[in-house]
Design an enzyme around this catalytic site. Structure first.
Site, PDB file in Angstrom:
ATOM      1  N   SER A   1       0.860  -1.177   0.000  1.00 23.24           N
ATOM      2  CA  SER A   1       0.000   0.000   0.000  1.00 23.24           C
ATOM      3  C   SER A   1       0.894   1.224   0.000  1.00 23.24           C
ATOM      4  O   SER A   1       2.009   1.185   0.538  1.00 23.24           O
ATOM      5  CB  SER A   1      -0.898   0.021   1.240  1.00 23.24           C
ATOM      6  N   ARG A   2       0.414   2.313  -0.613  1.00 22.27           N
ATOM      7  CA  ARG A   2       1.196   3.553  -0.583  1.00 22.27           C
ATOM      8  C   ARG A   2       1.424   4.011   0.856  1.00 22.27           C
ATOM      9  O   ARG A   2       2.418   4.660   1.157  1.00 22.27           O
ATOM     10  CB  ARG A   2       0.479   4.644  -1.387  1.00 22.27           C
TER      11      ARG A   2
ATOM     12  N   TYR B   1       4.446  -0.702  -4.257  1.00 22.21           N
ATOM     13  CA  TYR B   1       4.175  -1.960  -4.968  1.00 22.21           C
ATOM     14  C   TYR B   1       5.401  -2.475  -5.716  1.00 22.21           C
ATOM     15  O   TYR B   1       5.521  -3.673  -5.981  1.00 22.21           O
ATOM     16  CB  TYR B   1       2.970  -1.818  -5.902  1.00 22.21           C
TER      17      TYR B   1
ATOM     18  N   HIS C   1      -4.510   0.702 -12.971  1.00 22.33           N
ATOM     19  CA  HIS C   1      -4.340  -0.668 -13.447  1.00 22.33           C
ATOM     20  C   HIS C   1      -3.263  -0.794 -14.520  1.00 22.33           C
ATOM     21  O   HIS C   1      -2.404  -1.683 -14.462  1.00 22.33           O
ATOM     22  CB  HIS C   1      -5.663  -1.218 -13.998  1.00 22.33           C
TER      23      HIS C   1
ATOM     24  N   LYS D   1     -11.571  -5.515 -12.397  1.00 21.36           N
ATOM     25  CA  LYS D   1     -12.243  -4.887 -13.498  1.00 21.36           C
ATOM     26  C   LYS D   1     -12.690  -3.494 -13.072  1.00 21.36           C
ATOM     27  O   LYS D   1     -12.820  -3.245 -11.860  1.00 21.36           O
ATOM     28  CB  LYS D   1     -13.425  -5.757 -13.943  1.00 21.36           C
TER      29      LYS D   1
ATOM     30  N   ARG E   1     -13.202   7.879  -5.181  1.00 19.89           N
ATOM     31  CA  ARG E   1     -12.728   7.186  -6.380  1.00 19.89           C
ATOM     32  C   ARG E   1     -13.847   6.909  -7.380  1.00 19.89           C
ATOM     33  O   ARG E   1     -13.606   6.850  -8.582  1.00 19.89           O
ATOM     34  CB  ARG E   1     -12.022   5.879  -6.017  1.00 19.89           C
TER      35      ARG E   1
END
Length: 317
Positions: free
Chosen positions: A31-32, A53, A74, A92, A160
């Site tokens: 995670s950031r 990551y 993504h 997705k 988001r």
């Protein structure tokens, strides 16, 4: 094999819980915010937590990564994962544009590593039963697929679901499910017509999508972040019908010509086990959710978004 989880949002929590139910080994999370990664690791008993990551991708023990970042990330993360020699299951919608999806597929083909869009619906036992029933002609020729997925979600430009740079909007986040169902049963449409509204952030707030096929069959699909449309589906043929009560993307019961079929909620476990098996066997593409499927579904959504006046060109790197 050892899995790594990239991102620690709500979907990552749900899928990782089912990874453990499915019996796969989860060895790392990133995670950031490294504190979030550490909390996530503690919750699920994951031995290693990373704050970037790229550090997870450098972990030699990780064989396959599950990418749970917002859609807007993504493309970048999947390409980096493939370049690092990792197999990939990515949430997705696979990307923001057809061009991005095609580049991701080309990279998987070049590296000969597994890549699949995480359309878990296709692995649900009852959806498989529906496909078998349609294929066996139990409802005759399919003439109509009707599916909706919508709920009210208060507008917040930083959320988001509404943020353009994150790949927000109803079509990419919710509409991907109805579109994928229509694609599964009817294939690639000859025509796409969409109508809907826009949010202040420039993403689509809701959409009605009509897919037309050369034989006259059609799909009526809806998605919304402004209204509770529910999440039911119906497949109507010349000799009968199939009804999938809410939620059609993870059903626990379906009605095939009025006869009820039930199954326990398997969640993401069916998809996880299948991907784990296919990667272990050396496949780079899954027959039940192919690279071409992802490209075709993205093309339908991109066409619909264009008609709605939505373009992600200004946020695509």
């Amino acid at each position: 094999m050892t899995w790594g989880v990239i991102a620690t949002g709500g979907i990552a929590h749900a899928v990782t819980a089912d990874m453990l139910k499915a019996g796969v080994q989860v060895g790392a999370v990133s995670s950031r915010d490294v504190a979030k990664a550490e909390q996530f690791a503690e919750k699920f008993g994951i031995p290693r937590a990373y704050g970037d990551y790229h550090e997870l991708l450098a972990d030699p023990d990780v064989t396959v990564v599950y990418v749970a970042t917002p859609h807007g990330q993504h493309h970048e993360v999947v390409l980096a994962a493939l370049d690092a020699g990792k197999n990939v299951l990515c949430e997705k919608a696979l990307a923001l544009t057809v061009a991005q999806v095609e580049e991701m597929v080309d990279r998987a083909r070049t590296t000969q590593l597994f890549l699949m869009e995480a359309m878990w619906t296709r692995f649900n036992p009852l959806i498989r039963k529906v496909v078998e029933a349609v294929g066996a002609g139990e409802i005759g020729e399919v003439r109509l697929v009707r599916a909706d997925f919508g709920f009210r979600h208060a507008f917040d430009a930083n959320d988001r679901l509404w943020a353009k740079e994150a790949g927000g909007g109803s079509v990419l986040d919710l509409g991907v499910y109805p579109v994928s169902l229509a694609h599964l049963l009817l294939g690639v449409p000859g025509t796409v017509h969409a109508h809907g509204g826009l949010a202040p952030s420039g993403v689509d707030a809701d959409a009605g999508i009509l897919l037309g096929y050369e034989n006259g069959a059609h799909a009526l699909l809806g998605c919304s972040l402004t209204a509770d449309t529910g999440a039911g589906a119906a497949i109507i043929g010349t000799e009968g019908r199939i009804d999938i009560p809410e939620a059609f993307y993870n059903p626990t019961r379906v009605l095939i010509n009025g006869v009820e079929h039930t199954a326990e909620d398997g969640g993401y476990t069916h998809q996880i086990r299948s991907v784990d098996d296919w990667v272990a066997m050396g496949f780079v593409e899954h027959a039940d959710m192919t690279w071409n499927d992802s490209v075709e579904i993205m093309r339908i959504m991109e066409t619909a978004l264009g008609q709605l006046g939505v373009s992600y060109a200004d946020v695509v790197r």
